[in-house]
Write a protein that holds these residues in place. Structure first.
Motif, PDB file in Angstrom:
ATOM      1  N   SER A   1       2.364 -12.600   8.955  1.00 16.39           N
ATOM      2  CA  SER A   1       2.088 -12.360   7.424  1.00 16.39           C
ATOM      3  C   SER A   1       2.866 -13.060   6.589  1.00 16.39           C
ATOM      4  CB  SER A   1       1.948 -10.807   7.155  1.00 16.39           C
ATOM      5  OG  SER A   1       1.052 -10.221   7.892  1.00 16.39           O
TER       6      SER A   1
ATOM      7  N   GLU B   1       7.990 -13.932  -2.693  1.00 21.60           N
ATOM      8  CA  GLU B   1       7.124 -14.555  -1.602  1.00 21.60           C
ATOM      9  C   GLU B   1       7.890 -15.050  -0.530  1.00 21.60           C
ATOM     10  OE1 GLU B   1       3.734 -16.670  -4.180  1.00 21.60           O
ATOM     11  OE2 GLU B   1       5.684 -17.881  -4.658  1.00 21.60           O
TER      12      GLU B   1
ATOM     13  N   ARG C   1       3.493 -13.201   2.042  1.00 18.43           N
ATOM     14  CA  ARG C   1       3.254 -12.749   0.853  1.00 18.43           C
ATOM     15  C   ARG C   1       3.081 -13.990  -0.194  1.00 18.43           C
ATOM     16  NH1 ARG C   1       7.517  -9.427   2.564  1.00 18.43           N
ATOM     17  NH2 ARG C   1       8.978 -10.869   1.615  1.00 18.43           N
TER      18      ARG C   1
ATOM     19  N   GLU D   1       5.092  -4.412  -4.417  1.00 16.38           N
ATOM     20  CA  GLU D   1       5.865  -4.854  -3.245  1.00 16.38           C
ATOM     21  C   GLU D   1       6.289  -6.232  -3.422  1.00 16.38           C
ATOM     22  OE1 GLU D   1       5.072  -5.465   1.438  1.00 16.38           O
ATOM     23  OE2 GLU D   1       4.139  -3.917   0.344  1.00 16.38           O
ATOM     24  N   LEU D   2       5.327  -7.185  -3.825  1.00 13.55           N
ATOM     25  CA  LEU D   2       5.871  -8.569  -4.288  1.00 13.55           C
ATOM     26  C   LEU D   2       6.604  -8.781  -5.209  1.00 13.55           C
ATOM     27  CD1 LEU D   2       4.565 -11.546  -3.430  1.00 13.55           C
ATOM     28  CD2 LEU D   2       2.992 -11.396  -5.297  1.00 13.55           C
TER      29      LEU D   2
ATOM     30  N   VAL E   1       6.687 -12.240   5.979  1.00 21.55           N
ATOM     31  CA  VAL E   1       6.932 -10.993   6.126  1.00 21.55           C
ATOM     32  C   VAL E   1       7.714 -10.777   7.390  1.00 21.55           C
ATOM     33  CG1 VAL E   1       6.244  -8.521   6.483  1.00 21.55           C
ATOM     34  CG2 VAL E   1       4.801 -10.226   5.095  1.00 21.55           C
TER      35      VAL E   1
ATOM     36  N   ALA F   1      -4.747  -5.413  -2.135  1.00 25.92           N
ATOM     37  CA  ALA F   1      -4.586  -6.563  -1.447  1.00 25.92           C
ATOM     38  C   ALA F   1      -5.634  -7.603  -0.842  1.00 25.92           C
ATOM     39  CB  ALA F   1      -3.065  -6.743  -0.526  1.00 25.92           C
TER      40      ALA F   1
ATOM     41  N   PHE G   1       0.435  -3.583  -3.810  1.00 24.29           N
ATOM     42  CA  PHE G   1       1.264  -4.726  -3.236  1.00 24.29           C
ATOM     43  C   PHE G   1       1.732  -5.462  -4.369  1.00 24.29           C
ATOM     44  CE2 PHE G   1       0.854  -9.087  -1.569  1.00 24.29           C
ATOM     45  CZ  PHE G   1       1.477  -8.824  -0.236  1.00 24.29           C
TER      46      PHE G   1
END
Length: 280
Positions: free
Chosen positions: A147, A212, A149, A206-207, A215, A179, A203
């Protein structure tokens, strides 16, 4: 042509301790183990089906890997993609204005390799590799998904298409996290681009906190999740039961990053085919 996720690179303090976990506990066979004196690292490649996992540990303090370890600790370092013409790919990317770390390929454990700058790939350090003839090659599935971001899903999808040739073939909405996910297959693995569905979504927070980039987690499909988790617990591994982040049609259990050298190991079992599912 880029046709496969070759490997995921993980930087660790002690290569032998990491090897005892990934080889002896998780069960990944060693493909190569070498000290690269010119780069000041010990590098180990372990087979994960069609893919590989690379353990990197600095052998001296004046290298990029050593500085990375000092600043970020043990964690995911890079994603590497296989090509059959690394010189041609570098020429194409340079002509397109893509920022490169290496304008010419150099020798690495995976063959002839070169890195793209993380600024060119939305915070992800990407490596290209042209493996030598006779290198490890398997047909079975390796990683289920990785994943990334991103703030802008559409722009990120265009970037990964233009730079690496990966195309989005599915989208998933994660309502609880707020998300959106764009799924890009590469071999039998997929890269999931994840972006906030709205500015106030969990999310999005979280970002904002993490930024960016890739993950620090790998996902492996477990045909029998209960049997695999029982095996790992019998070996002394602690797991957390958690829903799969980008696979709604699945059950999963996770070895948290702090117990797995900075990279969470998610075991996923698909209950039925669905978005991103690989039920076989």
């Amino acid at each position: 042509m880029i046709d496969l996720l070759h490997h995921v690179g993980v930087v660790v303090t002690d290569a032998d301790r990491a090897l005892s976990f990934y080889r002896d506990v998780i069960g990944l066979p060693v493909v190569a183990d070498s000290v690269l004196d010119d780069q000041g690292v010990r590098a180990i490649l372990l087979a994960v089906g069609e893919n590989e996992l690379e353990i990197l540990s600095p052998t001296r303090d004046d290298t990029g890997v050593a500085r990375f370890l000092e600043s970020r600790g043990e964690t995911l370092h890079h994603l590497c993609f296989r090509t059959d013409d690394i010189a041609g790919e570098l020429a194409r990317l340079a002509a397109a204005g893509v920022e490169l770390v290496d304008r010419e390929p150099r020798e690495g454990l995976a063959g002839r390799v070169a890195f793209l700058h993380p600024r060119a790939m939305g915070g992800v350090l990407v490596e290209l590799a042209e493996p030598p003839p006779g290198a490890h090659e398997r047909a079975e599935k390796g990683f289920d998904h990785l994943s990334v971001r991103t703030r802008d899903l559409e722009q990120a999808a265009l970037l990964w298409r233009d730079v690496l040739g990966l195309e989005v073939d599915g989208r998933v909405e994660l309502e609880e996290a707020g998300a959106m996910v764009a799924q890009m297959p590469v071999g039998r693995c997929r890269i999931d681009l994840i972006a906030p569905a709205r500015p106030d979504a969990p999310f999005a927070r979280e970002l904002e906190r993490l930024g960016e980039g890739a993950v620090p987690a790998i996902a492996l499909e477990a045909g029998d999740l209960d049997r695999e988790t029982a095996r790992l617990r019998a070996a002394g591994v602690e797991l957390d039961a958690a829903p799969a982040v980008t696979t709604p049609a699945a059950r999963s259990a996770t070895i948290p990053a702090e117990r797995a050298f900075g990279v969470a190991v998610r075991l996923t079992a698909y209950d039925r085919p669905g978005p991103g599912g690989r039920a076989e």
